[in-house]
Structures are given as C-alpha cells and as structure tokens.
Design an enzyme around this catalytic site. Structure first.
Site, PDB file in Angstrom:
ATOM      1  N   GLU A  80     -28.595  16.627  -6.540  1.00  0.00           N
ATOM      2  CA  GLU A  80     -28.455  18.017  -6.304  1.00  0.00           C
ATOM      3  C   GLU A  80     -29.568  18.473  -5.224  1.00  0.00           C
ATOM      4  O   GLU A  80     -29.958  19.743  -5.018  1.00  0.00           O
ATOM      5  CB  GLU A  80     -28.798  19.158  -7.530  1.00  0.00           C
ATOM      6  CG  GLU A  80     -27.696  18.561  -8.689  1.00  0.00           C
ATOM      7  CD  GLU A  80     -28.248  19.331 -10.008  1.00  0.00           C
ATOM      8  OE1 GLU A  80     -28.048  20.386 -10.161  1.00  0.00           O
ATOM      9  OE2 GLU A  80     -28.461  18.551 -10.882  1.00  0.00           O
ATOM     10  N   SER A 123     -24.929  20.586 -12.286  1.00  0.00           N
ATOM     11  CA  SER A 123     -24.060  20.724 -11.224  1.00  0.00           C
ATOM     12  C   SER A 123     -22.793  20.428 -11.042  1.00  0.00           C
ATOM     13  O   SER A 123     -22.248  19.977  -9.936  1.00  0.00           O
ATOM     14  CB  SER A 123     -24.976  20.780  -9.680  1.00  0.00           C
ATOM     15  OG  SER A 123     -25.939  21.613  -9.518  1.00  0.00           O
ATOM     16  N   TYR A 156     -20.894  25.977  -5.362  1.00  0.00           N
ATOM     17  CA  TYR A 156     -21.746  26.174  -4.012  1.00  0.00           C
ATOM     18  C   TYR A 156     -21.252  26.566  -2.777  1.00  0.00           C
ATOM     19  O   TYR A 156     -21.843  26.917  -1.882  1.00  0.00           O
ATOM     20  CB  TYR A 156     -22.750  25.025  -3.871  1.00  0.00           C
ATOM     21  CG  TYR A 156     -23.620  24.790  -5.271  1.00  0.00           C
ATOM     22  CD1 TYR A 156     -24.375  25.528  -5.673  1.00  0.00           C
ATOM     23  CD2 TYR A 156     -23.265  23.453  -5.972  1.00  0.00           C
ATOM     24  CE1 TYR A 156     -25.353  25.255  -6.668  1.00  0.00           C
ATOM     25  CE2 TYR A 156     -24.138  22.998  -6.937  1.00  0.00           C
ATOM     26  CZ  TYR A 156     -25.022  24.108  -7.486  1.00  0.00           C
ATOM     27  OH  TYR A 156     -25.697  23.883  -8.330  1.00  0.00           O
ATOM     28  N   ARG A 199     -30.781  29.616 -17.636  1.00  0.00           N
ATOM     29  CA  ARG A 199     -29.450  30.248 -17.755  1.00  0.00           C
ATOM     30  C   ARG A 199     -28.583  29.320 -18.511  1.00  0.00           C
ATOM     31  O   ARG A 199     -28.582  27.854 -18.366  1.00  0.00           O
ATOM     32  CB  ARG A 199     -29.091  29.965 -16.171  1.00  0.00           C
ATOM     33  CG  ARG A 199     -27.626  30.970 -15.952  1.00  0.00           C
ATOM     34  CD  ARG A 199     -27.123  30.730 -14.474  1.00  0.00           C
ATOM     35  NE  ARG A 199     -26.214  29.630 -14.856  1.00  0.00           N
ATOM     36  CZ  ARG A 199     -26.182  28.532 -13.989  1.00  0.00           C
ATOM     37  NH1 ARG A 199     -26.937  28.253 -12.982  1.00  0.00           N
ATOM     38  NH2 ARG A 199     -25.327  27.305 -14.307  1.00  0.00           N
ATOM     39  N   ASP A 202     -24.854  28.251 -20.102  1.00  0.00           N
ATOM     40  CA  ASP A 202     -23.463  28.280 -19.993  1.00  0.00           C
ATOM     41  C   ASP A 202     -22.840  28.273 -21.250  1.00  0.00           C
ATOM     42  O   ASP A 202     -23.028  27.354 -22.143  1.00  0.00           O
ATOM     43  CB  ASP A 202     -23.240  27.022 -18.987  1.00  0.00           C
ATOM     44  CG  ASP A 202     -23.819  27.101 -17.765  1.00  0.00           C
ATOM     45  OD1 ASP A 202     -24.254  28.214 -17.353  1.00  0.00           O
ATOM     46  OD2 ASP A 202     -24.121  26.156 -17.208  1.00  0.00           O
ATOM     47  N   GLU A 258     -24.395  24.130 -22.175  1.00  0.00           N
ATOM     48  CA  GLU A 258     -26.064  23.549 -21.702  1.00  0.00           C
ATOM     49  C   GLU A 258     -26.623  24.691 -21.127  1.00  0.00           C
ATOM     50  O   GLU A 258     -26.416  25.842 -20.914  1.00  0.00           O
ATOM     51  CB  GLU A 258     -25.588  22.512 -20.501  1.00  0.00           C
ATOM     52  CG  GLU A 258     -25.137  23.236 -19.051  1.00  0.00           C
ATOM     53  CD  GLU A 258     -24.699  22.022 -18.106  1.00  0.00           C
ATOM     54  OE1 GLU A 258     -25.636  21.758 -17.399  1.00  0.00           O
ATOM     55  OE2 GLU A 258     -23.686  21.190 -18.072  1.00  0.00           O
ATOM     56  N   ASN A 301     -29.938  25.720 -18.142  1.00  0.00           N
ATOM     57  CA  ASN A 301     -30.680  25.197 -16.857  1.00  0.00           C
ATOM     58  C   ASN A 301     -32.062  25.956 -17.011  1.00  0.00           C
ATOM     59  O   ASN A 301     -32.089  27.047 -17.408  1.00  0.00           O
ATOM     60  CB  ASN A 301     -29.777  25.811 -15.696  1.00  0.00           C
ATOM     61  CG  ASN A 301     -28.367  25.146 -15.570  1.00  0.00           C
ATOM     62  OD1 ASN A 301     -28.395  24.162 -14.976  1.00  0.00           O
ATOM     63  ND2 ASN A 301     -27.650  25.528 -16.293  1.00  0.00           N
ATOM     64  N   GLY A 328     -30.172  27.486  -9.969  1.00  0.00           N
ATOM     65  CA  GLY A 328     -30.278  27.966  -8.490  1.00  0.00           C
ATOM     66  C   GLY A 328     -30.369  29.100  -7.997  1.00  0.00           C
ATOM     67  O   GLY A 328     -30.224  30.222  -8.686  1.00  0.00           O
TER      68      GLY A 328
END
Length: 288
Positions: free
Chosen positions: A13, A134, A198, A237, A239, A251, A253, A257
């Site tokens: 990433e 990602s 992205y 964050r 998900d 999961e 983060n 990002g």
C-alpha cells in the site's frame, strides 16, 4: 513543535500511503504547522526515524511495517509522540485472525471462518492475507480447486478463509472513541477492490448510509466497541457487511487512508469536521 509526516513504507500500500501523507502535509502547512514529509523506503527503514529532527511523528502508513506496530514500537523506544494507536494495539488490529477472535468474544457477529481448505463446508468463500489491507491479494473461490489455488498463490502468508457474504459494504469511522457515522460504499466494479477504493470515481460514497435505522445504530455502536475492545487511539475505521439486516464485522483499520478519495474525510463531515479539522485533532490529541 516540528512535525514529521512519515509516509510510503515498504508494504503493498506504499502508493496510497504517499498520497495520504502528501494530503496530510499539505493540510498541516496550510494550518501553519512547522511540518515536513519523510518518504520511508527500503533504504531508510530505521534511519528515517533516528536521523531526522522532529518533535512529533504524524504517521500516514498503511499496511505492514507502519500500521502493524513495528514503527510504533521504534518510536516508543525513541521517546517520540506519534499519531494513532500504540504498538500492541496496532499489531493485534493488523492481524485479521486475532481481531476476529477478540471482536467475536465481545459479542459482535463476524463471517464464519475456516481453519483450512479441508474444513470448508460450503462455498463460495473469501481467502485473503491476514496481515494486509486495501483489498490486496483477495480471492473469491467457488469450489475446492479455486480455494487450493488461492492458498498456493498466497504462499507462506498467514491467511483468512471465511464465508463470502453478499451484502451492502459499510464502513464506520471513530475518532477518539466518538463514532462519526456510517457510510455505504457502492463500488463501480463487482467487488470493492483496489481500483474501487483508490481510483477517482471507482465507487460512490453514500453518507450517511441509507439503511435501516436499527442497522445504522448497531454499526455505529459496534465500531466504537471494536475501537474500545482493541484499545485503539485516534482514528479507526471498521468495515462491515449488511445482509438481510444482519451486520457482520470484517476488519478494522488503525491508520485509515487520508487521500482525496478516502472514507474518513467523508465520514468526518457527518460530525461537522473538515479534513483540516481531522488533521488538527490528531495533532492535538497526541502531542506532548
């Protein structure tokens, strides 16, 4: 106070991290901070942190060596303040297998997992690396032959094998224990893959998510609970997948990002925070 924005790294990433770091640095400079960027790569993995002058480290890494606790541990030894979660919490949260076990123990539903290909009792399944993010290296397998090929392709990497759930992709932002809101991701591709995440226009971000209020509130509550259970700090964050009003945690983060197409900046607006506000909150929370 001199701030160094560390970005890049050596994970899959890297490019996303560079984009996050550049956007964060631009915001810091615009707000009048004394800040500069440091591109961390295979040639300066240690010296980037030991040989530069800074009072505070703003971490913009994603993935291994950056989000997994190793950089945080080094900064702890150097006595430097930094953004985000600590070394232990970062390491645990980066491991999808460990995270799922802790989250499930806290009463939050997760997709059914399988120890290995032989243990799979129904298809389709998702097979992915346990220590990457990602949407890198994800395989959607419809039968045993495809599953065996996926495991072989992932080599020696620690993996996650879980039932594939088709539903709404949701993500929930948390800042310092405060739930920001729920966002629904509508990818242009069939799945929420790397391009959908992205590329400009790769997905539509619907926020607040137009879902059942009970499911919305549960997602918000569960994301805050994940943040607390794993001992996270700063931004996280989480998900989720929503299928037939059943919510499944996927999961979390710990260094999400912060690019122009990232999810946290969108979620922050639900609480009235601008991109610059989020950056400032992170500095104010962690500076010594």
């Amino acid at each position: 106070m001199k701030i160094a924005v560390f970005m890049g790294g050596i994970s899959s990433e890297r490019e996303v991290s560079l984009n996050s770091g550049k956007a964060i640095l631009e915001s810091l400079l615009k707000q009048g901070y004394d800040a500069y960027g440091v591109d961390v790569n295979e040639n300066n993995l240690i010296s980037a942190f030991t040989d530069n002058e800074y009072d505070f480290a703003y971490l913009a890494f994603h993935g291994g060596f950056g989000e997994d606790g190793r950089v945080q541990g080094l900064l702890d030894m150097l006595g430097k303040a930094y953004t985000g979660s600590g070394a232990t919490a970062s390491g645990v949260a980066m491991d999808k297998v460990l995270t799922k076990k802790l989250v499930a123990a806290a009463g939050i539903k997760t997709p059914k997992s399988f120890e290995n290909v032989k243990a799979i009792d129904s298809y389709p399944v998702v097979i992915k690396p346990a220590l990457e993010g990602s949407s890198v290296g994800i395989y959607f397998c419809n039968n045993e032959d495809e599953a065996k090929k996926a495991v072989e392709a992932l080599g020696d990497k620690k993996i996650v094998i879980e039932e594939m759930i088709s539903g709404d992709e949701l993500t929930v932002g948390v800042i310092n224990g405060e739930g920001l809101g729920v966002l629904r991701i509508i990818p242009k591709n069939e799945f929420y893959d790397y391009e959908s995440k992205y590329a400009l226009g790769g997905s539509v971000h619907e926020y607040p998510a137009k879902i059942d209020k009970k499911a919305y509130d549960e997602a918000l509550k569960n994301a805050v609970k994940v943040h607390e259970v794993l001992g996270l700090k700063g931004i996280s964050r989480s998900d989720f997948l929503l299928k037939d009003n059943e919510l499944y945690f996927l999961e979390v983060n710990t260094l999400p990002g912060m690019t122009k197409t990232s999810l946290i900046p969108d979620l922050a607006t639900l609480k009235g925070y601008s991109y610059d506000d989020v950056v400032k909150i992170m500095v104010d929370t962690f500076k010594k």
